[in-house]
Motif scaffolding. Structure first.
Motif, PDB file in Angstrom:
ATOM      1  N   ALA A   1      17.818  55.499  59.787  1.00  0.00           N
ATOM      2  CA  ALA A   1      19.109  54.837  59.980  1.00  0.00           C
ATOM      3  C   ALA A   1      19.411  53.888  58.827  1.00  0.00           C
ATOM      4  O   ALA A   1      20.553  53.827  58.349  1.00  0.00           O
ATOM      5  N   LEU A   2      18.415  53.164  58.360  1.00  0.00           N
ATOM      6  CA  LEU A   2      18.626  52.268  57.217  1.00  0.00           C
ATOM      7  C   LEU A   2      18.972  53.047  55.955  1.00  0.00           C
ATOM      8  O   LEU A   2      19.807  52.602  55.162  1.00  0.00           O
ATOM      9  N   MET A   3      18.341  54.198  55.765  1.00  0.00           N
ATOM     10  CA  MET A   3      18.692  55.041  54.610  1.00  0.00           C
ATOM     11  C   MET A   3      20.129  55.542  54.727  1.00  0.00           C
ATOM     12  O   MET A   3      20.815  55.723  53.722  1.00  0.00           O
TER      13      MET A   3
ATOM     14  N   GLY B   1      27.341  57.943  63.369  1.00  0.00           N
ATOM     15  CA  GLY B   1      27.658  58.798  62.225  1.00  0.00           C
ATOM     16  C   GLY B   1      29.142  59.030  62.056  1.00  0.00           C
ATOM     17  O   GLY B   1      29.893  59.062  63.023  1.00  0.00           O
ATOM     18  N   LYS B   2      29.547  59.184  60.796  1.00  0.00           N
ATOM     19  CA  LYS B   2      30.947  59.516  60.514  1.00  0.00           C
ATOM     20  C   LYS B   2      31.161  60.988  60.782  1.00  0.00           C
ATOM     21  O   LYS B   2      30.241  61.789  60.684  1.00  0.00           O
ATOM     22  N   LYS B   3      32.408  61.308  61.096  1.00  0.00           N
ATOM     23  CA  LYS B   3      32.749  62.723  61.286  1.00  0.00           C
ATOM     24  C   LYS B   3      32.622  63.435  59.962  1.00  0.00           C
ATOM     25  O   LYS B   3      33.081  62.940  58.937  1.00  0.00           O
ATOM     26  N   GLN B   4      31.980  64.585  59.968  1.00  0.00           N
ATOM     27  CA  GLN B   4      31.784  65.349  58.738  1.00  0.00           C
ATOM     28  C   GLN B   4      33.115  65.928  58.263  1.00  0.00           C
ATOM     29  O   GLN B   4      33.926  66.397  59.074  1.00  0.00           O
ATOM     30  N   LYS B   5      33.335  65.881  56.958  1.00  0.00           N
ATOM     31  CA  LYS B   5      34.539  66.483  56.395  1.00  0.00           C
ATOM     32  C   LYS B   5      34.404  68.003  56.457  1.00  0.00           C
ATOM     33  O   LYS B   5      33.338  68.537  56.239  1.00  0.00           O
TER      34      LYS B   5
ATOM     35  N   SER C   1      28.124  55.056  52.325  1.00  0.00           N
ATOM     36  CA  SER C   1      27.338  55.051  53.560  1.00  0.00           C
ATOM     37  C   SER C   1      27.767  56.214  54.433  1.00  0.00           C
ATOM     38  O   SER C   1      28.928  56.607  54.426  1.00  0.00           O
ATOM     39  N   SER C   2      26.839  56.740  55.183  1.00  0.00           N
ATOM     40  CA  SER C   2      27.196  57.805  56.121  1.00  0.00           C
ATOM     41  C   SER C   2      27.384  57.241  57.526  1.00  0.00           C
ATOM     42  O   SER C   2      27.572  57.993  58.469  1.00  0.00           O
ATOM     43  N   LEU C   3      27.350  55.897  57.640  1.00  0.00           N
ATOM     44  CA  LEU C   3      27.443  55.253  58.949  1.00  0.00           C
ATOM     45  C   LEU C   3      28.785  54.558  59.138  1.00  0.00           C
ATOM     46  O   LEU C   3      29.364  54.033  58.185  1.00  0.00           O
ATOM     47  N   THR C   4      29.242  54.515  60.362  1.00  0.00           N
ATOM     48  CA  THR C   4      30.408  53.722  60.723  1.00  0.00           C
ATOM     49  C   THR C   4      29.957  52.261  60.848  1.00  0.00           C
ATOM     50  O   THR C   4      28.773  51.955  60.691  1.00  0.00           O
TER      51      THR C   4
ATOM     52  N   LEU D   1      24.223  61.543  55.085  1.00  0.00           N
ATOM     53  CA  LEU D   1      22.868  61.666  55.645  1.00  0.00           C
ATOM     54  C   LEU D   1      22.917  61.775  57.165  1.00  0.00           C
ATOM     55  O   LEU D   1      22.246  62.600  57.767  1.00  0.00           O
ATOM     56  N   ILE D   2      23.759  60.940  57.774  1.00  0.00           N
ATOM     57  CA  ILE D   2      23.803  60.908  59.240  1.00  0.00           C
ATOM     58  C   ILE D   2      25.197  61.291  59.719  1.00  0.00           C
ATOM     59  O   ILE D   2      26.160  60.553  59.533  1.00  0.00           O
ATOM     60  N   SER D   3      25.278  62.450  60.326  1.00  0.00           N
ATOM     61  CA  SER D   3      26.530  62.900  60.941  1.00  0.00           C
ATOM     62  C   SER D   3      26.520  62.442  62.403  1.00  0.00           C
ATOM     63  O   SER D   3      25.551  61.855  62.870  1.00  0.00           O
ATOM     64  N   ARG D   4      27.584  62.736  63.104  1.00  0.00           N
ATOM     65  CA  ARG D   4      27.616  62.378  64.537  1.00  0.00           C
ATOM     66  C   ARG D   4      26.489  63.068  65.296  1.00  0.00           C
ATOM     67  O   ARG D   4      25.831  62.467  66.133  1.00  0.00           O
TER      68      ARG D   4
END
Length: 200
Positions: free
Chosen positions: A103-105, A192-196, A3-6, A112-115
């Motif tokens: 958001a569901l994706m 969104g999670k912080k991008q690496k 997931s790209s979400l927190t 997919l979803i960054s901060r």
């Protein structure tokens, strides 16, 4: 499944879906304004109506046809304010739905979803909620139309209901928009999670 979400982002995605569903269902249903005409219940939405008078040529009388339907054309909507309300609210619902599905994706697709994307999505939700809220605010301006006055005992006017009352669909649409503007916009900032950072 990555997931790209927190955790907050997952709550945001689910709440976004609920807000979009509430607003879209409320927008589509013709129960924004409730009244009676010829002792039959009548209800209006922005672009739909339930129960309307038709002329019975055989008996030479006007009878109420108890069924729901859209107006035959965009120009058939009883007032300019309701036409504007239909467009503005429809666009707002479309924006909320777009963000909710994205958001569901994000629950299923990593990266997919960054901060930043989450915050942009929150901004889009705010605009969508604002458009729907504007549509809800415009709706009472059309209460002075002839169709509404016939339903409200000829006592309705702009922002004056007469014998009619506001229906559940109006509240549902407005509540979905308010929750999207206030809660979803705020939650999206932490979605969104912080991008690496990859060294090149």
């Amino acid at each position: 499944m990555a997931s790209s979400l927190t955790c907050t982002g997952v709550i945001w995605a689910l709440l976004s879906l609920l807000c979009a569903a509430a607003s879209c269902v409320g927008f589509f249903m013709p129960y924004w304004l409730l009244g009676t005409q010829m002792d039959k219940p009548v209800s209006f939405g922005t672009f739909r109506r339930c129960s309307y008078p038709v002329r019975d040529e055989e008996k030479q009388i006007t009878v109420m046809l108890e069924q729901c339907g859209r107006y035959a054309s965009f120009q058939g909507i009883p007032s300019l304010e309701w036409r504007i309300c239909t467009v503005v609210t429809g666009v707002g619902c479309g924006l909320l739905l777009l963000v909710a599905l994205t958001a569901l994706m994000g629950c299923c697709i990593s990266d997919l979803i960054s901060r930043t994307i989450g915050r942009v999505a929150g901004g889009i939700q705010f605009v969508g909620g604002l458009l729907i809220g504007s549509g809800c605010a415009l709706y009472p301006l059309g209460w002075d139309s002839e169709e509404v006055q016939q339903t409200c005992n000829n006592s309705s006017d702009q922002f004056k209901l007469g014998s009619c009352q506001i229906g559940w669909a109006y509240y549902c649409t407005g509540a979905g928009a308010a929750a999207a503007m206030l809660l979803c916009t705020w939650l999206s900032c932490f979605a969104g999670k912080k991008q690496k950072q990859y060294p090149y």
